[in-house]
Every structure is written in structure tokens, then in C-alpha cells.
Design a protein around this motif. Structure first.
Motif, PDB file in Angstrom:
ATOM      1  N   TYR A  20       0.816  -1.194   0.000  1.00 22.86           N
ATOM      2  CA  TYR A  20       0.000   0.000   0.000  1.00 22.86           C
ATOM      3  C   TYR A  20       0.859   1.256   0.000  1.00 22.86           C
ATOM      4  O   TYR A  20       1.994   1.248   0.459  1.00 22.86           O
ATOM      5  N   CYS A  21       0.301   2.297  -0.545  1.00 20.47           N
ATOM      6  CA  CYS A  21       0.953   3.603  -0.602  1.00 20.47           C
ATOM      7  C   CYS A  21       0.245   4.504   0.396  1.00 20.47           C
ATOM      8  O   CYS A  21      -0.933   4.802   0.222  1.00 20.47           O
ATOM      9  N   GLY A  81      -0.004  -1.535  10.326  1.00 24.18           N
ATOM     10  CA  GLY A  81      -1.216  -1.437  11.124  1.00 24.18           C
ATOM     11  C   GLY A  81      -1.313  -2.460  12.236  1.00 24.18           C
ATOM     12  O   GLY A  81      -2.056  -2.278  13.192  1.00 24.18           O
ATOM     13  N   HIS A  82      -0.581  -3.565  12.114  1.00 23.71           N
ATOM     14  CA  HIS A  82      -0.632  -4.660  13.096  1.00 23.71           C
ATOM     15  C   HIS A  82      -2.067  -5.150  13.307  1.00 23.71           C
ATOM     16  O   HIS A  82      -2.478  -5.493  14.410  1.00 23.71           O
ATOM     17  N   ASP A 101       4.288   2.804  14.980  1.00 27.69           N
ATOM     18  CA  ASP A 101       4.400   4.108  14.325  1.00 27.69           C
ATOM     19  C   ASP A 101       5.772   4.372  13.707  1.00 27.69           C
ATOM     20  O   ASP A 101       6.071   5.494  13.313  1.00 27.69           O
ATOM     21  N   ASP A 102       6.602   3.355  13.603  1.00 32.02           N
ATOM     22  CA  ASP A 102       7.939   3.522  13.019  1.00 32.02           C
ATOM     23  C   ASP A 102       7.884   3.315  11.502  1.00 32.02           C
ATOM     24  O   ASP A 102       7.518   2.235  11.020  1.00 32.02           O
ATOM     25  N   TRP A 103       8.273   4.342  10.755  1.00 32.63           N
ATOM     26  CA  TRP A 103       8.300   4.284   9.289  1.00 32.63           C
ATOM     27  C   TRP A 103       9.467   3.421   8.837  1.00 32.63           C
ATOM     28  O   TRP A 103      10.571   3.495   9.397  1.00 32.63           O
ATOM     29  N   LYS A 127      -0.993  -2.130  22.917  1.00 36.91           N
ATOM     30  CA  LYS A 127       0.332  -1.790  22.414  1.00 36.91           C
ATOM     31  C   LYS A 127       0.860  -2.965  21.596  1.00 36.91           C
ATOM     32  O   LYS A 127       0.726  -4.124  22.003  1.00 36.91           O
ATOM     33  N   THR A 128       1.453  -2.642  20.462  1.00 41.52           N
ATOM     34  CA  THR A 128       2.002  -3.690  19.606  1.00 41.52           C
ATOM     35  C   THR A 128       3.394  -3.306  19.136  1.00 41.52           C
ATOM     36  O   THR A 128       3.750  -2.129  19.100  1.00 41.52           O
TER      37      THR A 128
END
Length: 170
Positions: A28-29, A93-94, A143-145, A105-106
Motif C-alpha cells: 500500500y501507498c 497497522g498490526h 508508528d515507526d516508518w 500496544k504492539t
């Protein structure tokens, strides 16, 4: 927070060759800049999840998690990134771990299943990661890119262990 570690694993090329991937997914973009460049021809991965994964993958996950913390809820997947494909910059997204075990939390552990090969590339928070050894892992939060690519001439195999937790992990 990005963390790195190593786990002793023994995955053979036969183990990898025997995998029966049936799910080709276009990556996905997540922002407009990407849509014009990435498509199903240059940014797709083969992936299998949880119950479709072989037992040896589950054994690796159990070994990793026993060294980190007991009794974590988790799911596993394995990814094959073929030559010429990239996974654009994104956050995960987990979803599967949250569908299975509820919101919370994931974190994800990306475990390299083979020694680094020419053209295989991974990056998290603008930090390139190359020249890994089989069993090296990278832990990153939801949230880590991060991004990956295969500019080489052999498939790039990795596995993911996505965990739900209440207390901070190693």
C-alpha cells in the motif's frame, strides 16, 4: 523505538524453497507521493500468515519471545520480496494481532532468514540496514516508518513476529 538483536536460527534454502506462497499482495501507498510510482508490478510481496506458516517458523518465534518475555500474544508471517520489487515507506497497522487478541500496544520483530545478499535492503527511521546475518532482527513499533527493497537477483526472505504487550519489551 528501533532495537536490534540476534537469534540463532537454522533455516535452509530447502526450507525456503518448499514454502507454498499463494498470496501476492500489492504494497500500500500511504501518502500521495507514492501513488504515481508504486504499483503491482514493482511493489508486491508474497506473504503467508499465522496458521499457513510452517512449524519451523513458529519455533523461531517461540525462541525469540522466550528470550524477551514470557506469555506474549503474537502472530507470525513470512515474506518473500522478489527481485525488482520494493516496499515503499510505510507504517504497519498490526491488524491481525489486534483482531486476534484485541487492541493494545504492539510491536513487530523483523527476523532475517538468510544472510544478506547483494541488492537486499531494509531501512527504518532513515537508518539503512544491510549486511545482516541469518537470525538478526529489528524491533520496531507500530508508528515507526520503514521500507525495503530487492535490487538483487535472488528473493529476499524475512519473517515477522507481531506482539501485543502490556509492559515494555527488551
Amino acid at each position: 523505538m528501533i532495537k536490534y538483536g540476534h537469534l540463532d536460527i537454522n533455516v535452509s534454502s530447502v526450507d525456503l524453497a518448499q514454502l507454498n506462497f499463494v498470496d501476492l499482495q500489492q504494497c500500500y501507498c500511504q501518502y500521495d507521493n507514492l501513488v504515481q510510482y508504486y504499483n503491482k508490478h514493482n511493489s508486491s510481496i508474497w506473504q503467508m500468515f499465522d496458521s499457513d506458516c510452517p512449524q519451523w517458523l513458529w519455533d523461531i518465534a517461540e525462541n525469540l519471545l522466550s528470550s524477551i518475555k514470557e506469555n506474549l500474544s503474537f502472530v507470525v508471517s513470512i515474506v518473500r520480496l522478489d527481485p525488482g520489487n520494493t516496499v515503499p515507506n510505510h507504517v504497519d497497522g498490526h491488524y491481525i494481532v489486534q483482531e486476534k487478541y484485541g487492541k493494545g500496544k504492539t510491536a513487530r520483530y523483523l527476523i532475517m532468514l538468510e544472510d544478506w545478499k547483494m541488492g537486499h535492503y531494509y531501512e527504518a527511521h532513515h537508518q539503512p540496514y544491510v549486511k545482516w546475518r541469518a537470525g538478526d532482527w529489528v524491533k520496531f513499533d507500530k508508528d515507526d516508518w520503514h521500507l525495503a527493497g530487492n535490487m538483487g537477483d535472488e528473493p529476499f526472505y524475512s519473517m515477522q513476529v507481531t506482539v501485543k504487550y502490556d509492559e515494555e519489551l527488551k
